[in-house]
Design a protein around this motif. Structure first.
Motif, mmCIF file in Angstrom:
data_model
loop_
_atom_site.group_PDB
_atom_site.id
_atom_site.type_symbol
_atom_site.label_atom_id
_atom_site.label_comp_id
_atom_site.label_asym_id
_atom_site.label_seq_id
_atom_site.Cartn_x
_atom_site.Cartn_y
_atom_site.Cartn_z
ATOM 1 N N PHE A 135 0.827 -1.201 0.000
ATOM 2 C CA PHE A 135 0.000 0.000 0.000
ATOM 3 C C PHE A 135 0.867 1.259 0.000
ATOM 4 O O PHE A 135 0.574 2.220 -0.717
ATOM 5 C CB PHE A 135 -0.925 -0.002 1.216
ATOM 6 N N VAL A 136 1.920 1.255 0.791
ATOM 7 C CA VAL A 136 2.840 2.401 0.817
ATOM 8 C C VAL A 136 3.519 2.553 -0.546
ATOM 9 O O VAL A 136 3.650 3.672 -1.068
ATOM 10 C CB VAL A 136 3.873 2.246 1.959
ATOM 11 N N GLY A 137 3.928 1.451 -1.139
ATOM 12 C CA GLY A 137 4.506 1.507 -2.485
ATOM 13 C C GLY A 137 3.522 2.040 -3.506
ATOM 14 O O GLY A 137 3.891 2.793 -4.416
ATOM 15 N N PHE A 138 2.251 1.671 -3.365
ATOM 16 C CA PHE A 138 1.214 2.180 -4.254
ATOM 17 C C PHE A 138 1.094 3.699 -4.112
ATOM 18 O O PHE A 138 0.995 4.416 -5.107
ATOM 19 C CB PHE A 138 -0.121 1.510 -3.937
ATOM 20 N N GLY A 139 1.108 4.191 -2.873
ATOM 21 C CA GLY A 139 1.006 5.631 -2.652
ATOM 22 C C GLY A 139 2.181 6.400 -3.229
ATOM 23 O O GLY A 139 2.005 7.473 -3.820
ATOM 24 N N LEU A 140 3.381 5.848 -3.084
ATOM 25 C CA LEU A 140 4.560 6.519 -3.642
ATOM 26 C C LEU A 140 4.545 6.493 -5.168
ATOM 27 O O LEU A 140 4.931 7.470 -5.816
ATOM 28 C CB LEU A 140 5.830 5.867 -3.103
ATOM 29 N N THR A 141 4.086 5.389 -5.743
ATOM 30 C CA THR A 141 3.983 5.323 -7.196
ATOM 31 C C THR A 141 2.926 6.299 -7.703
ATOM 32 O O THR A 141 3.104 6.953 -8.737
ATOM 33 C CB THR A 141 3.655 3.891 -7.642
ATOM 34 N N LEU A 142 1.834 6.411 -6.972
ATOM 35 C CA LEU A 142 0.799 7.362 -7.361
ATOM 36 C C LEU A 142 1.316 8.795 -7.276
ATOM 37 O O LEU A 142 0.948 9.641 -8.097
ATOM 38 C CB LEU A 142 -0.443 7.185 -6.485
ATOM 39 N N ALA A 143 2.191 9.067 -6.316
ATOM 40 C CA ALA A 143 2.810 10.390 -6.252
ATOM 41 C C ALA A 143 3.651 10.658 -7.503
ATOM 42 O O ALA A 143 3.649 11.781 -8.030
ATOM 43 C CB ALA A 143 3.671 10.503 -4.990
ATOM 44 N N LEU A 144 4.352 9.638 -7.997
ATOM 45 C CA LEU A 144 5.101 9.802 -9.245
ATOM 46 C C LEU A 144 4.172 10.075 -10.427
ATOM 47 O O LEU A 144 4.500 10.862 -11.322
ATOM 48 C CB LEU A 144 5.932 8.552 -9.531
ATOM 49 N N VAL A 145 3.010 9.437 -10.425
ATOM 50 C CA VAL A 145 2.039 9.690 -11.489
ATOM 51 C C VAL A 145 1.582 11.138 -11.446
ATOM 52 O O VAL A 145 1.469 11.804 -12.483
ATOM 53 C CB VAL A 145 0.849 8.723 -11.369
ATOM 54 N N TRP A 146 1.326 11.666 -10.253
ATOM 55 C CA TRP A 146 0.908 13.071 -10.142
ATOM 56 C C TRP A 146 2.011 14.011 -10.618
ATOM 57 O O TRP A 146 1.730 15.054 -11.209
ATOM 58 C CB TRP A 146 0.500 13.414 -8.715
ATOM 59 N N ALA B 25 1.098 15.688 -5.691
ATOM 60 C CA ALA B 25 2.101 14.644 -5.502
ATOM 61 C C ALA B 25 2.685 14.693 -4.091
ATOM 62 O O ALA B 25 2.859 13.661 -3.445
ATOM 63 C CB ALA B 25 3.204 14.779 -6.536
ATOM 64 N N LEU B 26 2.980 15.901 -3.617
ATOM 65 C CA LEU B 26 3.497 16.034 -2.246
ATOM 66 C C LEU B 26 2.466 15.596 -1.217
ATOM 67 O O LEU B 26 2.798 14.922 -0.234
ATOM 68 C CB LEU B 26 3.923 17.474 -1.981
ATOM 69 N N ALA B 27 1.207 15.968 -1.429
ATOM 70 C CA ALA B 27 0.151 15.555 -0.500
ATOM 71 C C ALA B 27 -0.021 14.041 -0.518
ATOM 72 O O ALA B 27 -0.192 13.419 0.540
ATOM 73 C CB ALA B 27 -1.159 16.248 -0.860
ATOM 74 N N GLU B 28 0.028 13.434 -1.686
ATOM 75 C CA GLU B 28 -0.108 11.982 -1.793
ATOM 76 C C GLU B 28 1.041 11.270 -1.104
ATOM 77 O O GLU B 28 0.844 10.282 -0.399
ATOM 78 C CB GLU B 28 -0.183 11.565 -3.259
ATOM 79 N N ALA B 29 2.247 11.763 -1.303
ATOM 80 C CA ALA B 29 3.409 11.130 -0.674
ATOM 81 C C ALA B 29 3.363 11.288 0.843
ATOM 82 O O ALA B 29 3.650 10.347 1.580
ATOM 83 C CB ALA B 29 4.698 11.719 -1.234
#
Length: 109
Positions: free
Chosen positions: A39-50, A59-63
């Motif tokens: 789940f943490v990896g998913f959140g960090l990857t989603l930050a890269l998408v943003w 992206a900063l808020a997501e991370a």
């Protein structure tokens, strides 16, 4: 389409596939700790998408919130589980890990 555009499409495609894979693995993982880490990896990857979508504030808020704070809260909740629940979860994951090597040993002559 120039080379830079093709590379950008490839990176976006890989990020999309990685997000789908991480989400599927997190939902299907038998271990709670493994699910939290995914789940943490998913959140960090989603930050890269943003970041790729030119939204660095999101992206900063997501991370910070999606991966950092929520991941820390899930790990703290996991640590507060009773030992019996953690032992059951550990027994299930070790049971699935131990069945595969036994099958391989049985298959050998």
């Amino acid at each position: 389409m120039d080379l830079i555009g093709q590379v950008a499409w490839a990176i976006d495609g890989l990020l999309a596939l990685l997000l789908l894979w991480l989400a599927a693995r997190a939902l299907a993982s038998p271990g709670l700790l493994e699910a939290v880490v995914l789940f943490v990896g998913f959140g960090l990857t989603l930050a890269l998408v943003w970041v790729r979508l030119d939204a660095p504030d999101i992206a900063l808020a997501e991370a910070a919130i999606g991966a950092g704070l929520t991941g820390a809260l899930l790990l703290a909740a996991l640590a507060r589980l009773p030992l019996s629940a953690r032992a059951d979860e550990h027994a299930q994951s070790s049971r699935t890990e131990n069945t595969q090597p036994q099958e391989r040993r049985d298959a050998e002559p």
